[in-house]
Motif scaffolding. Structure first.
Motif, mmCIF file in Angstrom:
data_model
loop_
_atom_site.group_PDB
_atom_site.id
_atom_site.type_symbol
_atom_site.label_atom_id
_atom_site.label_comp_id
_atom_site.label_asym_id
_atom_site.label_seq_id
_atom_site.Cartn_x
_atom_site.Cartn_y
_atom_site.Cartn_z
ATOM 1 N N ASP A 40 9.256 -0.293 6.907
ATOM 2 C CA ASP A 40 8.533 -0.747 5.712
ATOM 3 C C ASP A 40 7.744 0.418 5.115
ATOM 4 N N SER A 41 8.168 0.885 3.975
ATOM 5 C CA SER A 41 7.528 2.048 3.337
ATOM 6 C C SER A 41 6.454 1.671 2.315
ATOM 7 N N ARG A 42 6.164 0.385 2.155
ATOM 8 C CA ARG A 42 5.245 -0.022 1.084
ATOM 9 C C ARG A 42 3.853 0.609 1.172
ATOM 10 N N PRO A 43 3.212 0.665 2.329
ATOM 11 C CA PRO A 43 1.912 1.345 2.362
ATOM 12 C C PRO A 43 2.012 2.846 2.039
ATOM 13 N N ARG A 44 3.018 3.519 2.575
ATOM 14 C CA ARG A 44 3.195 4.944 2.280
ATOM 15 C C ARG A 44 3.472 5.135 0.793
ATOM 16 N N ASP A 45 4.249 4.239 0.196
ATOM 17 C CA ASP A 45 4.517 4.316 -1.242
ATOM 18 C C ASP A 45 3.227 4.157 -2.051
ATOM 19 N N ALA A 46 2.336 3.276 -1.594
ATOM 20 C CA ALA A 46 1.069 3.067 -2.295
ATOM 21 C C ALA A 46 0.190 4.317 -2.215
ATOM 22 N N VAL A 47 0.130 4.928 -1.050
ATOM 23 C CA VAL A 47 -0.657 6.159 -0.917
ATOM 24 C C VAL A 47 -0.031 7.269 -1.758
ATOM 25 N N GLY A 48 1.286 7.347 -1.764
ATOM 26 C CA GLY A 48 1.966 8.345 -2.595
ATOM 27 C C GLY A 48 1.683 8.142 -4.072
ATOM 28 N N ALA A 49 1.685 6.894 -4.511
ATOM 29 C CA ALA A 49 1.380 6.590 -5.911
ATOM 30 C C ALA A 49 -0.072 6.942 -6.239
ATOM 31 N N ALA A 50 -0.968 6.702 -5.280
ATOM 32 C CA ALA A 50 -2.378 7.077 -5.479
ATOM 33 C C ALA A 50 -2.495 8.585 -5.647
ATOM 34 N N TRP A 51 -1.827 9.344 -4.791
ATOM 35 C CA TRP A 51 -1.855 10.807 -4.922
ATOM 36 C C TRP A 51 -1.251 11.247 -6.253
ATOM 37 N N ASP A 52 -0.163 10.609 -6.659
ATOM 38 C CA ASP A 52 0.449 10.962 -7.955
ATOM 39 C C ASP A 52 -0.547 10.790 -9.087
ATOM 40 N N PHE A 53 -1.265 9.674 -9.104
ATOM 41 C CA PHE A 53 -2.263 9.463 -10.148
ATOM 42 C C PHE A 53 -3.383 10.495 -10.027
ATOM 43 N N ALA A 54 -3.872 10.720 -8.805
ATOM 44 C CA ALA A 54 -4.974 11.663 -8.593
ATOM 45 C C ALA A 54 -4.616 13.062 -9.082
ATOM 46 N N ARG A 55 -3.341 13.394 -9.019
ATOM 47 C CA ARG A 55 -2.893 14.737 -9.409
ATOM 48 C C ARG A 55 -2.415 14.812 -10.858
ATOM 49 N N GLY A 56 -2.682 13.764 -11.640
ATOM 50 C CA GLY A 56 -2.373 13.834 -13.065
ATOM 51 C C GLY A 56 -1.395 12.808 -13.583
ATOM 52 N N GLY A 57 -0.884 11.956 -12.718
ATOM 53 C CA GLY A 57 0.068 10.932 -13.150
ATOM 54 C C GLY A 57 -0.596 9.823 -13.952
ATOM 55 N N GLU A 58 0.196 8.885 -14.359
ATOM 56 C CA GLU A 58 -0.289 7.769 -15.171
ATOM 57 C C GLU A 58 -0.844 6.643 -14.302
ATOM 58 N N ARG A 59 -1.778 5.929 -14.878
ATOM 59 C CA ARG A 59 -2.352 4.757 -14.224
ATOM 60 C C ARG A 59 -1.735 3.535 -14.900
ATOM 61 N N GLY A 60 -0.611 3.118 -14.374
ATOM 62 C CA GLY A 60 0.108 2.033 -15.022
ATOM 63 C C GLY A 60 0.603 0.985 -14.054
ATOM 64 N N LYS A 61 1.557 0.220 -14.527
ATOM 65 C CA LYS A 61 2.097 -0.917 -13.781
ATOM 66 C C LYS A 61 2.668 -0.512 -12.419
ATOM 67 N N SER A 62 3.356 0.602 -12.352
ATOM 68 C CA SER A 62 3.965 0.983 -11.072
ATOM 69 C C SER A 62 2.900 1.274 -10.012
ATOM 70 N N LEU A 63 1.773 1.856 -10.409
ATOM 71 C CA LEU A 63 0.689 2.101 -9.463
ATOM 72 C C LEU A 63 0.106 0.773 -8.973
ATOM 73 N N ARG A 64 -0.118 -0.133 -9.894
ATOM 74 C CA ARG A 64 -0.643 -1.456 -9.530
ATOM 75 C C ARG A 64 0.364 -2.194 -8.637
ATOM 76 N N ASP A 65 1.647 -2.091 -8.963
ATOM 77 C CA ASP A 65 2.680 -2.765 -8.171
ATOM 78 C C ASP A 65 2.724 -2.250 -6.730
ATOM 79 N N THR A 66 2.514 -0.930 -6.543
ATOM 80 C CA THR A 66 2.526 -0.409 -5.173
ATOM 81 C C THR A 66 1.322 -0.916 -4.388
ATOM 82 N N ALA A 67 0.192 -1.102 -5.076
ATOM 83 C CA ALA A 67 -0.985 -1.663 -4.393
ATOM 84 C C ALA A 67 -0.694 -3.082 -3.920
ATOM 85 N N TRP A 68 -0.125 -3.904 -4.804
ATOM 86 C CA TRP A 68 0.212 -5.286 -4.427
ATOM 87 C C TRP A 68 1.247 -5.306 -3.306
ATOM 88 N N ALA A 69 2.211 -4.393 -3.355
ATOM 89 C CA ALA A 69 3.238 -4.339 -2.312
ATOM 90 C C ALA A 69 2.625 -3.981 -0.960
#
Length: 190
Positions: A40-69
């Protein structure tokens, strides 16, 4: 239109700093979840999405979706420690959605990942509060001046929340005071 007095100014850079802190806190306990649920990669995906945003990525639906996952992954974990590790990952992705409202409950967006990670480590160590305190201390040292400054814009962490709530309040108090176990804070770089 006059700015609402209950709103707190938050820049995108503030949100990125808070999210980087949360991701760094959650990342250290991902292996606890993965030992329980290796496919199950969902928690790792959520942390990866958090890092992506922290490093300049967008704060959008995919970030929220990884949190819910990650939250759903917590519900499917077999151990309490794995559940807390997944909640730390969920909190890391959710940190990007800190609301600019002067409410104590918003502190959970800033400090939740660190508290859930500390709880996961406590549980792995047989409910050892000393291990949780060590994780809180490491989280304090991970916090950058931006994280502390943003935290201080909000009221102190609220009561309740069981052991995770206690850990949030410990982290909150240490960050606001700038002292851990009698030692002045020295923020560590990520």
């Amino acid at each position: 239109m006059a700015e609402d007095e209950s709103e707190i100014a938050l820049s995108k850079q503030d949100l990125r700093g808070v999210t980087a802190f949360a991701a760094a806190c959650a990342e250290v306990v991902l292996e606890i979840f993965e030992a329980d649920q290796p496919d199950d990669s969902r928690p790792r995906d959520a942390v990866g999405a958090a890092w992506d945003f922290a490093r300049g990525g967008e704060r959008g639906k995919s970030l929220r979706d990884t949190a819910w996952a990650a939250l759903k992954a917590a519900k499917s974990a077999d151990t309490a420690a794995a559940r807390e590790a997944a909640r730390a990952a969920m909190s890391a992705a959710g940190a990007a959605f800190l609301h600019p409202l002067a409410k104590a409950t918003q502190v959970k967006h800033i400090l939740g990942a660190g508290a859930h990670a500390a709880r996961a480590a406590e549980l792995v160590a047989g409910h050892s509060p000393g291990i949780g305190a060590e994780h809180i201390e490491r989280a304090v040292h991970r916090a950058t001046p931006v994280v502390v400054e943003v935290l201080k814009r909000f009221p102190a962490a609220p009561g309740g929340g069981g052991r995770v709530g206690e850990l949030i309040r410990m982290l909150d108090a240490d960050l606001r005071s700038g002292v851990v176990r009698g030692e002045r804070l020295r923020a560590e770089p990520f």
